[in-house]
Scaffold this active site. Structure first.
Site, short mmCIF file in Angstrom:
data_model
loop_
_atom_site.label_atom_id
_atom_site.label_comp_id
_atom_site.label_asym_id
_atom_site.label_seq_id
_atom_site.Cartn_x
_atom_site.Cartn_y
_atom_site.Cartn_z
N LEU A 54 -16.82 -25.09 -30.17
CA LEU A 54 -16.91 -26.46 -31.29
C LEU A 54 -16.45 -27.13 -31.70
CD1 LEU A 54 -20.10 -24.33 -32.35
CD2 LEU A 54 -20.22 -26.93 -31.15
N ASP A 55 -16.49 -28.27 -32.95
CA ASP A 55 -15.29 -28.91 -33.81
C ASP A 55 -15.18 -27.57 -33.92
OD1 ASP A 55 -14.94 -31.17 -32.34
OD2 ASP A 55 -16.53 -32.75 -33.28
N MET A 56 -13.88 -27.91 -34.87
CA MET A 56 -13.78 -27.15 -36.09
C MET A 56 -14.94 -26.74 -37.73
SD MET A 56 -10.47 -26.58 -38.16
CE MET A 56 -11.39 -27.75 -39.54
N THR A 81 -17.65 -28.21 -36.88
CA THR A 81 -19.32 -28.00 -36.57
C THR A 81 -19.75 -26.94 -36.62
OG1 THR A 81 -18.85 -29.89 -35.16
CG2 THR A 81 -21.13 -28.43 -35.08
#
Length: 554
Positions: free
Chosen positions: A401-403, A405
């Site tokens: 996951l993106d940082m 998110t």
């Protein structure tokens, strides 16, 4: 003499609330002085008479480079007066210079400059190449060459067919004259016929090759000239580019100077990209340093029509670009007390991921917002490192996951389990549901977005829509709740491209509503309002259908 590029504020300002540190240009919330300067400049732009350029503010303009990035730099002069400087990136209306806006680092576009002369030389070479390529003599020689090649191929092909047919005929004759009195004589005659035919074919091949070579030689009289001109163009273009680089000399707050080539020498590619130094931020700082202004705060905003690929909205503020500006500003900001990188400041150092499920094969965890999935270049703390420190066996992140998110992540405890999960993701049999709050009211109830994505080479890690070279990216969405100026959505990604949900929400051809708190494609907030809420997959060992849900905290 008053500086025509120094704007005084047309409304009262509170000098007691100056920022303690200068703006970190790659992630910031505009200071109130910058907001005041932005509004004043935007009114100035609307009334500005010198543009000769349509920004496409209230209508569609065909073509590229319609909208433009502008910037303001709040400064203090030697009389301790506060004001601001204004700049635009690149050029507007085919000009790099407009009254009241700071000039370029190097005005290579001015009439009579070395660049203009070099451009004229290159244009002359291009025109000469074009005239040769379009000349009747060259075109006729090319057509003759093509005709000779085609006719030779046909003639040789027909002769080969004749040889093949005669070979079959001779074979049948040999079978019919077997054991007759004159068999030796006839066989000798047939052998001679075969030999003569092959000799004749070789002669024909030699004749055809000669005609082809003669026709090619006539073409090469022209192509040699063209190749020599192209080589000359390449050499002159390289020299011109080096000359351009030599004129881009930047200053910093310490009074030091550096050439653009030296600044980029230690970067990944080792050379400056096209347009390096022409963005608004370097121009603003350069002007401030050369005119004894003290930089206080800076902000940049987009003005006009959004480009088809990048996400840019009229009058919204944006950070400086990475590829072109980060190395340059890294030098120019030396000597200023600059805010720390908010990205590193906001990392969830005091939050830990929670275990949702665990067995001998997998870990299902809930990642906090602002925590990396795997270690980064400058930050080692991550979901992976947190759990790896607690387990003796090597762990494997099944996905990321993106940082910014939050939400569900799967971690494999063996490589075989990891491989199985990777295959499920590859086959798109893993079902994922995200919840998001986007800025603005989405009027439709549901839909599917198909916008191919690729990395923005000038602004990594941002992604951009690209129908020519992007990878397919598909997202289904559904409205959950409409609130005042925001909408809560469920998002279902069918592909797993970097920043897919964020771009599909923010892009004008998607929902045109950025996710709240998206510092890359929208406006920063206390967090990114995107959460991986639900996941469904097949257990790699037991083959059970596994389903997990973690509610968001927003």
């Amino acid at each position: 003499m008053q500086d025509s590029c120094f704007f005084t504020f047309n409304e009262p300002i509170d000098t007691n609330e100056l920022p303690q540190q200068f703006t970190y240009p790659f992630y910031y919330t505009p200071h109130k002085l910058c907001i005041q300067a932005l509004k004043q400049l935007q009114q100035f732009i609307l009334a500005y008479p010198h543009w000769n350029h349509d920004f496409g503010i209230d209508h569609i303009v065909e073509g590229s480079n319609v909208g433009k990035m502008f910037g303001v730099l709040v400064v203090q002069n030697t009389a301790n007066e506060l004001g601001f400087l204004a700049a635009f990136s690149g050029k507007v209306g085919e000009s790099q210079v407009h009254p009241h806006f700071v000039p370029p680092i190097s005005n290579i576009m001015e009439s009579g400059s070395f660049y203009r002369k070099g451009e004229d030389e290159l244009k002359l070479i291009n025109d000469t190449i074009y005239s040769i390529q379009q000349s009747d003599e060259y075109l006729q020689s090319v057509e003759i060459y093509k005709t000779v090649c085609s006719e030779s191929e046909t003639e040789l092909g027909e002769y080969k067919q004749k040889i093949a047919a005669n070979k079959l005929y001779r074979k049948s004759l040999r079978e019919s004259i077997s054991h007759t009195n004159n068999e030796p004589q006839l066989l000798q005659q047939l052998a001679k016929q075969s030999s003569d035919e092959h000799f004749a074919y070789k002669q024909l091949l030699t004749q055809c090759n000669k005609k082809i070579q003669d026709a090619l030689a006539r073409v090469q009289l022209f192509t040699k000239q063209i190749d020599e001109l192209k080589l000359l163009r390449k050499q002159k273009s390289a020299l011109l580019q080096q000359h351009i680089f030599d004129t881009y000399i930047f200053r910093n707050a310490r009074g030091e100077t550096a050439n653009v080539r030296d600044i980029f020498a230690t970067t990944e590619f080792g050379i400056p990209p096209a347009g390096a130094g022409d963005c608004a931020a370097p121009k603003l700082l350069q002007y401030a340093y050369t005119h004894n202004y003290t930089p206080i705060a800076m902000a940049e905003f987009w003005w006009g029509q959004s480009p088809k690929s990048e996400i840019r909205k009229h009058m919204h503020t944006y950070p400086s670009c990475k590829t072109k500006c980060e190395p340059i500003l890294g030098f120019m900001l030396q000597g200023l007390d600059v805010e720390p990188n908010p990205i590193t400041q906001k990392l969830a150092k005091h939050k830990v991921p929670e275990i949702v499920f665990e067995d001998d094969a997998i870990l299902v965890v809930n990642k906090p917002a602002d925590m990396l999935s795997v270690p980064g270049k400058i930050e080692a703390e991550s979901v992976y490192s947190y759990f790896q420190a607690q387990y003796s066996m090597p762990l494997h992140m099944a996905h990321r996951l993106d940082m910014s998110t939050s939400g569900i992540l799967i971690i494999a405890k063996t490589f075989d389990v990891y491989t199985n999960l990777q295959q499920q993701f590859s086959l798109r049999t893993v079902h994922k549901q995200y919840v998001a709050i986007v800025e603005g009211v989405v009027t439709q109830d549901s839909g599917t977005i198909r916008l191919p994505l690729r990395v923005d080479l000038d602004n990594r890690p941002s992604q951009m829509v690209c129908f020519a070279h992007g990878k397919p990216a598909i997202t289904t969405w559904k409205v959950v709740e409409r609130m005042q100026n925001v909408t809560r959505l469920h998002l279902y990604p069918h592909t797993g491209r970097t920043h897919q949900l964020r771009v599909h929400c923010a892009h004008s051809q998607g929902l045109n509503c950025a996710i709240r708190g998206d510092e890359l494609y929208g406006t920063p907030a206390d967090r990114l309002y995107l959460h991986a809420e639900h996941i469904r997959f097949e257990h790699p060992i037991t083959k059970e259908h596994m389903s997990f849900r973690v509610e968001c905290d927003f």
